[in-house]
Scaffold this active site. Structure first.
Site, PDB file in Angstrom:
ATOM      1  N   ASP A   1       0.155   8.555  14.587  1.00  0.00           N
ATOM      2  CA  ASP A   1      -0.552   8.975  13.378  1.00  0.00           C
ATOM      3  C   ASP A   1      -0.249  10.445  13.138  1.00  0.00           C
ATOM      4  O   ASP A   1      -0.025  11.207  14.090  1.00  0.00           O
ATOM      5  CB  ASP A   1      -2.061   8.762  13.537  1.00  0.00           C
ATOM      6  CG  ASP A   1      -2.812   8.819  12.213  1.00  0.00           C
ATOM      7  OD1 ASP A   1      -3.259   7.767  11.742  1.00  0.00           O
ATOM      8  OD2 ASP A   1      -2.944   9.921  11.641  1.00  0.00           O
ATOM      9  N   VAL A   2      -0.249  10.841  11.868  1.00  0.00           N
ATOM     10  CA  VAL A   2      -0.011  12.251  11.540  1.00  0.00           C
ATOM     11  C   VAL A   2      -1.197  13.114  11.926  1.00  0.00           C
ATOM     12  O   VAL A   2      -1.074  14.335  12.030  1.00  0.00           O
ATOM     13  CB  VAL A   2       0.287  12.420  10.036  1.00  0.00           C
ATOM     14  CG1 VAL A   2       1.595  11.743   9.667  1.00  0.00           C
ATOM     15  CG2 VAL A   2      -0.856  11.875   9.178  1.00  0.00           C
TER      16      VAL A   2
ATOM     17  N   LYS B   1       2.906  -0.114  -2.769  1.00  0.00           N
ATOM     18  CA  LYS B   1       2.792   0.301  -1.375  1.00  0.00           C
ATOM     19  C   LYS B   1       3.853  -0.407  -0.528  1.00  0.00           C
ATOM     20  O   LYS B   1       4.173  -1.568  -0.756  1.00  0.00           O
ATOM     21  CB  LYS B   1       1.400  -0.006  -0.834  1.00  0.00           C
ATOM     22  CG  LYS B   1       0.307   0.884  -1.401  1.00  0.00           C
ATOM     23  CD  LYS B   1      -1.015   0.652  -0.691  1.00  0.00           C
ATOM     24  CE  LYS B   1      -2.087   1.606  -1.171  1.00  0.00           C
ATOM     25  NZ  LYS B   1      -3.367   1.411  -0.451  1.00  0.00           N
TER      26      LYS B   1
ATOM     27  N   SER C   1       0.372  -9.253   5.531  1.00  0.00           N
ATOM     28  CA  SER C   1      -1.050  -9.539   5.420  1.00  0.00           C
ATOM     29  C   SER C   1      -1.668  -8.751   4.277  1.00  0.00           C
ATOM     30  O   SER C   1      -1.730  -7.517   4.326  1.00  0.00           O
ATOM     31  CB  SER C   1      -1.751  -9.176   6.738  1.00  0.00           C
ATOM     32  OG  SER C   1      -3.150  -9.282   6.626  1.00  0.00           O
TER      33      SER C   1
ATOM     34  N   GLN D   1      -8.985   0.570  11.097  1.00  0.00           N
ATOM     35  CA  GLN D   1      -8.379  -0.741  11.264  1.00  0.00           C
ATOM     36  C   GLN D   1      -7.572  -0.844  12.555  1.00  0.00           C
ATOM     37  O   GLN D   1      -7.412  -1.942  13.116  1.00  0.00           O
ATOM     38  CB  GLN D   1      -7.492  -1.091  10.076  1.00  0.00           C
ATOM     39  CG  GLN D   1      -6.808  -2.443  10.132  1.00  0.00           C
ATOM     40  CD  GLN D   1      -7.741  -3.610  10.374  1.00  0.00           C
ATOM     41  OE1 GLN D   1      -7.498  -4.458  11.225  1.00  0.00           O
ATOM     42  NE2 GLN D   1      -8.831  -3.657   9.625  1.00  0.00           N
TER      43      GLN D   1
ATOM     44  N   ARG E   1     -12.132  -9.341  10.166  1.00  0.00           N
ATOM     45  CA  ARG E   1     -11.316 -10.488   9.759  1.00  0.00           C
ATOM     46  C   ARG E   1      -9.852 -10.109   9.603  1.00  0.00           C
ATOM     47  O   ARG E   1      -8.961 -10.919   9.818  1.00  0.00           O
ATOM     48  CB  ARG E   1     -11.867 -11.158   8.508  1.00  0.00           C
ATOM     49  CG  ARG E   1     -11.938 -10.334   7.236  1.00  0.00           C
ATOM     50  CD  ARG E   1     -10.644 -10.293   6.455  1.00  0.00           C
ATOM     51  NE  ARG E   1     -10.842 -10.100   5.043  1.00  0.00           N
ATOM     52  CZ  ARG E   1      -9.966  -9.491   4.251  1.00  0.00           C
ATOM     53  NH1 ARG E   1      -8.852  -8.950   4.745  1.00  0.00           N
ATOM     54  NH2 ARG E   1     -10.194  -9.417   2.957  1.00  0.00           N
TER      55      ARG E   1
ATOM     56  N   ALA F   1       0.018  -2.408   3.184  1.00  0.00           N
ATOM     57  CA  ALA F   1       0.288  -2.595   1.755  1.00  0.00           C
ATOM     58  C   ALA F   1      -0.731  -3.552   1.154  1.00  0.00           C
ATOM     59  O   ALA F   1      -0.720  -4.752   1.443  1.00  0.00           O
ATOM     60  CB  ALA F   1       1.702  -3.125   1.548  1.00  0.00           C
ATOM     61  N   ASP F   2      -1.624  -3.006   0.328  1.00  0.00           N
ATOM     62  CA  ASP F   2      -2.650  -3.834  -0.297  1.00  0.00           C
ATOM     63  C   ASP F   2      -2.739  -3.608  -1.806  1.00  0.00           C
ATOM     64  O   ASP F   2      -3.706  -3.980  -2.448  1.00  0.00           O
ATOM     65  CB  ASP F   2      -4.021  -3.570   0.335  1.00  0.00           C
ATOM     66  CG  ASP F   2      -4.480  -2.131   0.162  1.00  0.00           C
ATOM     67  OD1 ASP F   2      -3.690  -1.311  -0.349  1.00  0.00           O
ATOM     68  OD2 ASP F   2      -5.622  -1.823   0.542  1.00  0.00           O
TER      69      ASP F   2
ATOM     70  N   LYS G   1     -16.877 -11.248  -2.215  1.00  0.00           N
ATOM     71  CA  LYS G   1     -16.910  -9.867  -1.732  1.00  0.00           C
ATOM     72  C   LYS G   1     -16.604  -8.925  -2.899  1.00  0.00           C
ATOM     73  O   LYS G   1     -15.651  -9.133  -3.645  1.00  0.00           O
ATOM     74  CB  LYS G   1     -15.892  -9.660  -0.604  1.00  0.00           C
ATOM     75  CG  LYS G   1     -15.965  -8.261   0.020  1.00  0.00           C
ATOM     76  CD  LYS G   1     -15.117  -8.158   1.273  1.00  0.00           C
ATOM     77  CE  LYS G   1     -13.634  -8.185   0.962  1.00  0.00           C
ATOM     78  NZ  LYS G   1     -12.808  -7.981   2.168  1.00  0.00           N
TER      79      LYS G   1
END
Length: 335
Positions: A170-171, A235, A302, A149, A121, A230-231, A77
């Site tokens: 959510d803001v 983060k 994750s 997401q 996924r 966090a990715d 990917k």
């Protein structure tokens, strides 16, 4: 022989959660068995464009599984993160393309939209973790972050737990309203505060923040947390105390310590080896116990693995091929 082109609509139509969830679970199990090859995610930083490219290759072999159809596959990917795209170019922040190949011949069987595939996924991975770590009778789901997401989180988790009540925070009020409208006929869903979302049986956090936004004290006594946002290094959505108090399960050691929810307290030394419970793959195979009667808060870190992409792509390709969907074309000029 031709290559199948699958756009985002085709991927969405063929990435059905009841099929993707067990495929992703098999990918975690194969990882624990050592039946995968997954080089570290590589980055190309483009500071002049305020963006980056990421490549995620993997090979996955589930022929050793006792419960699944035997198959193997490889894919890569190619995905970006360009935060200025929406305002400057009217393009999405994240776009992905996946090449799905036959391992025996290396023939490119399909080229498909990787953005939609990633959504599906990632939701499926949270569902696998929730199935092994949340209380059996979980009926409430909190979601912090009402972006794209959030939709797959609810769709996936509702497949493996009897979710009735959903609180989304959510803001952006418009995002919350859109989410409530999308699911109002299926669940008791409403907007609420982060604290209200955090008190649910299951909590999924899907935000890009770099400072913790979920207070430790807001979590329920037995809440299971899917920490998705966090990715990248720096983060962090949850307070370090939450990690220290929870049974922390990760998807991959290298990725989580570098860019997952634990990366900030890991780098500072506030959270370390002794605070980790284990990897999800080991729980799936039964080598490590999942939730026990004595557990309080559990947390799944994750980061998203390339083997999850391969598993989801396998589902999409097989179903699309069987149903005659997608656009075949002679990519290599062999016909």
């Amino acid at each position: 022989m031709q290559t199948l082109l699958l756009d985002s609509d085709a991927v969405a139509a063929n990435a059905q959660m009841p099929d993707v969830i067990p495929a992703v679970e098999e990918a975690f199990a194969a990882d624990d068995r050592g039946d995968v090859q997954m080089p570290a995610k590589s980055y190309i930083e483009l500071e002049q464009y305020n963006g980056d490219f990421r490549s995620m290759p993997a090979y996955l072999d589930v022929t050793g599984s006792a419960t699944a159809e035997e198959w193997d596959a490889a894919a890569v990917k190619w995905v970006n993160v360009h935060p200025d795209n929406p305002s400057d170019h009217d393009l999405p922040t994240v776009m992905g393309t996946l090449i799905y190949s036959d391992p025996e011949t290396a023939y490119p069987l399909a080229i498909m939209d990787g953005t939609e595939l990633t959504l599906q996924r990632t939701g499926a991975a949270a569902a696998v973790a929730t199935d092994h770590l949340a209380i059996e009778g979980a009926t409430s789901l909190g979601i912090v972050g009402a972006g794209v997401q959030s939709y797959s989180q609810l769709e996936a988790i509702a497949e493996i737990r009897p979710i009735e009540t959903v609180v989304v925070s959510d803001v952006d009020d418009a995002r919350v309203a859109a989410f409530v409208e999308a699911f109002g006929d299926q669940f008791d869903v409403r907007g609420g505060s982060i604290e209200e979302a955090a008190s649910c049986d299951v909590l999924s956090t899907v935000t890009p923040v770099r400072e913790p936004i979920v207070p430790r004290e807001a979590l329920g006594e037995h809440t299971h947390v899917n920490a998705i946002g966090a990715d990248a290094a720096g983060k962090q959505e949850h307070e370090a105390q939450t990690l220290l108090d929870a049974k922390v399960v990760i998807d991959d050691y290298e990725q989580c310590t570098h860019s997952g929810e634990i990366n900030v307290p890991w780098a500072s030394g506030e959270f370390g080896e002794d605070d980790l419970y284990g990897e999800l793959g080991a729980i799936v195979t039964g080598h490590v116990e999942g939730r026990t009667a004595d557990d309080g808060i559990t947390l799944f870190d994750s980061t998203g693995l390339a083997i999850q992409d391969v598993a989801a792509a396998h589902v999409v390709y097989e179903r699309a091929t069987a149903d005659g969907e997608g656009t075949p074309f002679d990519l290599l000029g062999l016909d």
